[in-house]
Design an enzyme around this catalytic site. Structure first.
Site, PDB file in Angstrom:
ATOM      1  N   ASP A  73      -1.002  39.995 -14.572  1.00  8.89           N
ATOM      2  CA  ASP A  73      -0.165  40.926 -13.830  1.00  8.89           C
ATOM      3  C   ASP A  73      -0.502  40.752 -12.358  1.00  8.89           C
ATOM      4  O   ASP A  73      -1.669  40.710 -11.982  1.00  8.89           O
ATOM      5  CB  ASP A  73      -0.377  42.377 -14.270  1.00  8.89           C
ATOM      6  CG  ASP A  73       0.826  43.233 -13.897  1.00  8.89           C
ATOM      7  OD1 ASP A  73       1.932  42.966 -14.407  1.00  8.89           O
ATOM      8  OD2 ASP A  73       0.679  44.151 -13.067  1.00  8.89           O
ATOM      9  N   PHE A 153       7.279  29.867  -6.722  1.00  9.25           N
ATOM     10  CA  PHE A 153       8.259  30.807  -7.268  1.00  9.25           C
ATOM     11  C   PHE A 153       8.120  32.140  -6.545  1.00  9.25           C
ATOM     12  O   PHE A 153       7.258  32.301  -5.682  1.00  9.25           O
ATOM     13  CB  PHE A 153       8.051  30.975  -8.791  1.00  9.25           C
ATOM     14  CG  PHE A 153       6.765  31.696  -9.146  1.00  9.25           C
ATOM     15  CD1 PHE A 153       5.570  31.014  -9.229  1.00  9.25           C
ATOM     16  CD2 PHE A 153       6.752  33.069  -9.393  1.00  9.25           C
ATOM     17  CE1 PHE A 153       4.377  31.666  -9.538  1.00  9.25           C
ATOM     18  CE2 PHE A 153       5.565  33.736  -9.713  1.00  9.25           C
ATOM     19  CZ  PHE A 153       4.382  33.021  -9.785  1.00  9.25           C
TER      20      PHE A 153
HETATM   21  P1  ITT Z   1       5.475  38.555 -16.916  1.00  7.27           P
HETATM   22  O1  ITT Z   1       5.279  40.045 -16.930  1.00  7.27           O
HETATM   23  O2  ITT Z   1       6.306  38.057 -18.042  1.00  7.27           O
HETATM   24  O3  ITT Z   1       4.186  37.791 -16.767  1.00  7.27           O
HETATM   25  P2  ITT Z   1       6.716  39.071 -14.304  1.00  7.27           P
HETATM   26  O4  ITT Z   1       7.380  38.179 -13.300  1.00  7.27           O
HETATM   27  O5  ITT Z   1       7.468  40.306 -14.734  1.00  7.27           O
HETATM   28  O6  ITT Z   1       6.332  38.165 -15.589  1.00  7.27           O
HETATM   29  P3  ITT Z   1       4.710  40.717 -13.011  1.00  7.27           P
HETATM   30  O7  ITT Z   1       5.193  41.981 -13.604  1.00  7.27           O
HETATM   31  O8  ITT Z   1       3.248  40.455 -12.946  1.00  7.27           O
HETATM   32  O9  ITT Z   1       5.299  39.442 -13.784  1.00  7.27           O
HETATM   33  O10 ITT Z   1       5.367  40.601 -11.589  1.00  7.27           O
HETATM   34  C1  ITT Z   1       4.771  39.910 -10.576  1.00  7.27           C
HETATM   35  C2  ITT Z   1       5.819  39.600  -9.535  1.00  7.27           C
HETATM   36  O11 ITT Z   1       5.100  39.364  -8.296  1.00  7.27           O
HETATM   37  C3  ITT Z   1       6.534  38.286  -9.865  1.00  7.27           C
HETATM   38  O12 ITT Z   1       7.751  38.517 -10.513  1.00  7.27           O
HETATM   39  C4  ITT Z   1       6.726  37.679  -8.490  1.00  7.27           C
HETATM   40  O13 ITT Z   1       7.919  38.178  -7.932  1.00  7.27           O
HETATM   41  C5  ITT Z   1       5.538  38.189  -7.694  1.00  7.27           C
HETATM   42  N1  ITT Z   1       4.464  37.183  -7.717  1.00  7.27           N
HETATM   43  C6  ITT Z   1       3.311  37.212  -8.451  1.00  7.27           C
HETATM   44  N2  ITT Z   1       2.600  36.106  -8.245  1.00  7.27           N
HETATM   45  C7  ITT Z   1       3.293  35.353  -7.383  1.00  7.27           C
HETATM   46  C8  ITT Z   1       3.080  34.099  -6.792  1.00  7.27           C
HETATM   47  O14 ITT Z   1       2.028  33.350  -7.100  1.00  7.27           O
HETATM   48  N3  ITT Z   1       3.990  33.641  -5.941  1.00  7.27           N
HETATM   49  C9  ITT Z   1       5.088  34.359  -5.645  1.00  7.27           C
HETATM   50  N4  ITT Z   1       5.383  35.543  -6.165  1.00  7.27           N
HETATM   51  C10 ITT Z   1       4.489  36.053  -7.037  1.00  7.27           C
END
Ligand code: ITT
Length: 200
Positions: A73, A153
């Site tokens: 997360d 991403f």
């Molecule tokens: P899962 O729950 O299926 O893992 P998610 O995208 O919903 O996928 P999160 O709830 O952890 O995951 O949301 C984290 C968000 O933060 C993600 O959608 C990205 O928009 C951003 N994010 C996290 N890590 C990142 C990174 O390394 N580079 C760019 N954006 C990131």
């Protein structure tokens, strides 16, 4: 103990790619994606911390597959926005492009010196017998004035890591995998699993 097999508890392909490579740094672990299993649902309900959410995702995947699972997360915390979007980073808007546009609009009048931000990631390893280990990683930086770059991403095109003058999407995968919040979290979890108290 480093598991010899692991399922990644994420539906985000960008995260999945990065986690797969980072876990390879632990040694010979066979890594599966959730797509290898039919009908595994990650929890929709969100807790009050990155750790809680990472554990909830990994617990769901471990239960459904019978394998050790790795949950992630993560979020972007922008100082000028009081830490937003933070835990709500994925729900800030409906697509990466809209999330970036909304963020840049919110920071329109904020000068470069006040655009400090950090990425935070908590990874959780959950074993089928219920053992849990977590680790956090942080990457400091600032929000760029305009998006740049095509690698990575999410918010990568607007995040300039400390010590760089280019975004994470410009510096490319190799540099990101050295300095990112996710890289730090996974390295730290690997050490914890390897050297941690007996049983984990
Ligand atoms: P899962 O729950 O299926 O893992 P998610 O995208 O919903 O996928 P999160 O709830 O952890 O995951 O949301 C984290 C968000 O933060 C993600 O959608 C990205 O928009 C951003 N994010 C996290 N890590 C990142 C990174 O390394 N580079 C760019 N954006 C990131």
């Amino acid at each position: 103990m480093i598991p010899d097999r692991l399922v990644l508890a994420t539906a985000n392909p960008g995260k999945g790619r990065e986690l797969r490579e980072l876990v390879a740094g632990w040694g010979p672990v066979v890594v599966a994606g959730l797509d290898a299993f039919a009908g595994v649902e990650l929890p929709d309900e969100r807790g009050g911390s990155y750790a809680e959410n990472a554990v909830a995702k990994a617990t769901a995947a471990a239960r459904a597959t019978g394998l050790p699972a790795l949950g992630d997360d993560s979020g972007l915390e922008v100082e000028a926005l009081g830490g937003a979007p933070g835990l709500r980073s994925s729900r800030y808007a409906d697509s990466d492009a809209e999330r970036i546009a909304k963020l840049l609009a919110a920071l329109r009048d904020v000068p470069e010196a006040l655009r400090a931000a950090r990425f935070v990631c908590v990874v959780a390893a959950v074993f089928p017998d219920g053992r849990v280990a977590t680790a956090e990683g942080v990457c400091h930086g600032r929000i760029a004035a305009v998006p740049a770059g095509r690698a990575g991403f999410g918010y990568d095109p607007v995040f300039v890591p400390e010590g760089f003058d280019r975004t994470l999407a410009e510096v490319g995968a190799e540099a990101k995998q050295r300095l990112s919040h996710r890289a730090r979290a996974v390295r730290s979890l690997g050490e914890r699993l390897q050297h941690g108290p007996a049983g984990v």
